[in-house]
Motif scaffolding. Structure first.
Motif, PDB file in Angstrom:
ATOM      1  N   LEU A  87       0.840  -1.192   0.000  1.00  0.00           N
ATOM      2  CA  LEU A  87       0.000   0.000   0.000  1.00  0.00           C
ATOM      3  C   LEU A  87       0.879   1.247   0.000  1.00  0.00           C
ATOM      4  O   LEU A  87       1.712   1.422   0.889  1.00  0.00           O
ATOM      5  N   TYR A  88       0.686   2.127  -0.998  1.00  0.00           N
ATOM      6  CA  TYR A  88       1.551   3.283  -1.192  1.00  0.00           C
ATOM      7  C   TYR A  88       0.697   4.553  -1.261  1.00  0.00           C
ATOM      8  O   TYR A  88      -0.500   4.506  -1.531  1.00  0.00           O
ATOM      9  N   PHE A  89       1.355   5.695  -1.028  1.00  0.00           N
ATOM     10  CA  PHE A  89       0.673   6.979  -1.151  1.00  0.00           C
ATOM     11  C   PHE A  89       1.568   7.949  -1.926  1.00  0.00           C
ATOM     12  O   PHE A  89       2.783   7.788  -1.998  1.00  0.00           O
ATOM     13  N   ARG A  90       0.931   8.977  -2.492  1.00  0.00           N
ATOM     14  CA  ARG A  90       1.674  10.038  -3.178  1.00  0.00           C
ATOM     15  C   ARG A  90       0.883  11.338  -3.068  1.00  0.00           C
ATOM     16  O   ARG A  90      -0.336  11.356  -3.303  1.00  0.00           O
ATOM     17  N   PRO A 120      -1.571  -5.576  -5.535  1.00  0.00           N
ATOM     18  CA  PRO A 120      -1.816  -6.945  -5.074  1.00  0.00           C
ATOM     19  C   PRO A 120      -0.636  -7.880  -5.344  1.00  0.00           C
ATOM     20  O   PRO A 120      -0.326  -8.751  -4.537  1.00  0.00           O
ATOM     21  N   ASP A 121       0.034  -7.697  -6.493  1.00  0.00           N
ATOM     22  CA  ASP A 121       1.223  -8.480  -6.821  1.00  0.00           C
ATOM     23  C   ASP A 121       2.089  -7.670  -7.763  1.00  0.00           C
ATOM     24  O   ASP A 121       1.864  -6.467  -7.966  1.00  0.00           O
ATOM     25  N   GLU A 122       3.098  -8.294  -8.362  1.00  0.00           N
ATOM     26  CA  GLU A 122       4.044  -7.555  -9.192  1.00  0.00           C
ATOM     27  C   GLU A 122       3.456  -7.129 -10.535  1.00  0.00           C
ATOM     28  O   GLU A 122       4.072  -6.357 -11.269  1.00  0.00           O
ATOM     29  N   HIS A 123       2.265  -7.610 -10.871  1.00  0.00           N
ATOM     30  CA  HIS A 123       1.652  -7.277 -12.163  1.00  0.00           C
ATOM     31  C   HIS A 123       0.558  -6.210 -12.052  1.00  0.00           C
ATOM     32  O   HIS A 123       0.407  -5.388 -12.954  1.00  0.00           O
ATOM     33  N   TRP A 124      -0.191  -6.207 -10.963  1.00  0.00           N
ATOM     34  CA  TRP A 124      -1.365  -5.354 -10.864  1.00  0.00           C
ATOM     35  C   TRP A 124      -1.139  -4.183  -9.926  1.00  0.00           C
ATOM     36  O   TRP A 124      -0.391  -4.278  -8.964  1.00  0.00           O
ATOM     37  N   LYS A 125      -1.808  -3.070 -10.206  1.00  0.00           N
ATOM     38  CA  LYS A 125      -1.854  -1.929  -9.292  1.00  0.00           C
ATOM     39  C   LYS A 125      -3.225  -1.274  -9.410  1.00  0.00           C
ATOM     40  O   LYS A 125      -3.795  -1.165 -10.497  1.00  0.00           O
ATOM     41  N   ILE A 126      -3.750  -0.860  -8.269  1.00  0.00           N
ATOM     42  CA  ILE A 126      -5.065  -0.233  -8.185  1.00  0.00           C
ATOM     43  C   ILE A 126      -4.906   1.061  -7.392  1.00  0.00           C
ATOM     44  O   ILE A 126      -4.253   1.063  -6.338  1.00  0.00           O
ATOM     45  N   GLY A 165      -8.171   4.140 -10.915  1.00  0.00           N
ATOM     46  CA  GLY A 165      -7.552   3.494 -12.049  1.00  0.00           C
ATOM     47  C   GLY A 165      -7.000   2.130 -11.701  1.00  0.00           C
ATOM     48  O   GLY A 165      -6.846   1.777 -10.529  1.00  0.00           O
ATOM     49  N   VAL A 166      -6.701   1.363 -12.742  1.00  0.00           N
ATOM     50  CA  VAL A 166      -6.104   0.042 -12.573  1.00  0.00           C
ATOM     51  C   VAL A 166      -5.049  -0.132 -13.659  1.00  0.00           C
ATOM     52  O   VAL A 166      -5.201   0.361 -14.782  1.00  0.00           O
ATOM     53  N   GLY A 167      -3.939  -0.788 -13.306  1.00  0.00           N
ATOM     54  CA  GLY A 167      -2.857  -1.011 -14.258  1.00  0.00           C
ATOM     55  C   GLY A 167      -2.366  -2.441 -14.209  1.00  0.00           C
ATOM     56  O   GLY A 167      -2.443  -3.101 -13.165  1.00  0.00           O
ATOM     57  N   TYR A 168      -1.863  -2.917 -15.354  1.00  0.00           N
ATOM     58  CA  TYR A 168      -1.327  -4.276 -15.445  1.00  0.00           C
ATOM     59  C   TYR A 168      -0.014  -4.237 -16.215  1.00  0.00           C
ATOM     60  O   TYR A 168       0.059  -3.647 -17.308  1.00  0.00           O
TER      61      TYR A 168
END
Length: 389
Positions: A87-90, A120-126, A165-168
């Motif tokens: 879990l990160y913030f900016r 959640p893992d090295e591929h996904w970011k939400i 947003g969501v990224g893969y």
């Protein structure tokens, strides 16, 4: 009598011992950290960055010298880090913009970024919060302190918007993102007041899809995107940005193509030109931009570069069909040099000439009263994203 003398002798020793103990206690208190040791581990996961560009600039209009001044062209303070595992913030705030609270997202206009991201893992970011719309192009993707002058299509865009947003990321370093955002930070009425035949949308949204690619062992990179914005009921803006980069050992070339088709003029450039017609907000405005930057590293600490760009502003809804839709052509040229005096610090000293030339069509000049302009400035300054913590 002997006992009295002994105690008289012992008294100074006791006083001295008390003073020494008190001094040691004071020294101990002074050397205690302001931030408790138990909290210091959290700070190891946090960065504080002062992004700044400061310059001495001399300005010229139509070839005539108009004056010189020192100017803080950019200053954006950024906090970013890890809250918990995954879990990160900016957060980033701009000190060179008025801090006016916006009515739609209830955030200051000066706040660029304020969001949380979960991986959640090295591929996904939400992620969710106030985001940078993930438009394509290397001009837009760069740290703002690195851009000496933006092209029109980026300068007039509303690009920091609230949403999610969501990224893969694939195994071969291809990244795909999708964002759903508010289409603006202010209400329809604040931006356009009223436009005949149009009514506000109940959910003015922006949907953004992006592809960041790595090709040919990283020599070629892409940042391509498509976006659709709902500006009003049944009224949309379509935006395409295609950025491609070639990176070799001592040479780098970046090229962006941008195209924006706006059923309701969001950039307001066309609207400002046609104001003499009594039209508050133009419909069917189109903007096209070509942007290019070339860098040549002539020495380990010296980089020569040139930025060139051209923007076209078109109005397809002109009531006079015999008139060319193009109202304005904006040229930009920026030759410059960057020097990196320190190996361990990302600081550079630069010198640059920023030239802008605006050429209007005969219709814009003869009917709307527009006039061509040609100006430039010469700047010497420093750029540094200073890592404070």
């Amino acid at each position: 009598m002997k006992k009295f003398r002994f105690h008289l002798f012992l008294l100074p020793c006791m006083v001295l011992t008390t003073i020494v103990k008190a001094q040691r206690q004071r020294d101990t208190m002074l050397t205690q950290p302001l931030i408790p040791i138990t909290k210091q581990q959290l700070l190891s996961n946090v960065d504080i960055i002062a992004n700044m560009r400061y310059a001495f600039r001399s300005e010229f209009n139509e070839g005539a010298y108009t004056g010189s001044r020192f100017n803080m062209e950019q200053f954006r303070l950024e906090f970013r880090g890890k809250v918990l595992d995954k879990l990160y913030f900016r957060f980033r705030d701009r000190y060179t913009r008025d801090p006016t609270t916006q009515t739609v997202d209830n955030l200051s206009r000066s706040t660029d970024l304020a969001y949380l991201r979960f991986d959640p893992d090295e591929h996904w970011k939400i992620y969710a919060g106030k985001l940078c719309a993930d438009w394509g192009g290397f001009e837009f993707d760069a740290n703002p302190i690195e851009i000496y002058e933006y092209s029109d299509i980026v300068e007039y865009a509303d690009n920091f918007l609230s949403g999610a947003g969501v990224g893969y990321v694939t195994n071969n370093k291809q990244e795909f993102t999708f964002q759903l955002l508010n289409s603006r930070t202010a209400t329809f009425g604040e931006l356009y007041d009223s436009v005949p035949g149009l009514r506000p949308s109940k959910f003015p949204f922006a949907a953004v899809g992006n592809w960041r690619g790595e090709l040919f062992d990283g020599k070629v990179s892409t940042i391509w995107s498509y976006s659709i914005f709902k500006e009003a009921h049944n009224t949309y803006m379509n935006y395409i940005a295609l950025g491609t980069q070639l990176k070799l050992k001592n040479f780098q070339l970046q090229y962006d193509f941008k195209w924006s088709d706006e059923q309701l003029d969001r950039k307001t450039i066309v609207s400002d030109i046609i104001k003499p017609l009594g039209i508050q907000a133009a419909t069917d405005a189109k903007y096209i931009s070509h942007w290019m930057r070339a860098d040549v590293r002539v020495a380990p600490i010296v980089n020569l570069f040139f930025v060139g760009m051209v923007d076209f502003a078109n109005w397809d809804d002109n009531p006079d069909p015999s008139v060319d839709s193009r109202l304005r052509t904006a040229w930009g040229y920026m030759p410059g040099v960057e020097v990196f005096p320190f190996k361990k610090y990302n600081l550079k000293i630069y010198g640059i000439m920023v030239g802008r030339k605006y050429v209007y069509s005969d219709y814009a000049k003869n009917t709307l009263g527009a006039s061509n302009t040609d100006n430039y400035r010469i700047s010497v300054g420093i750029i540094s994203p200073i890592l404070v913590l």
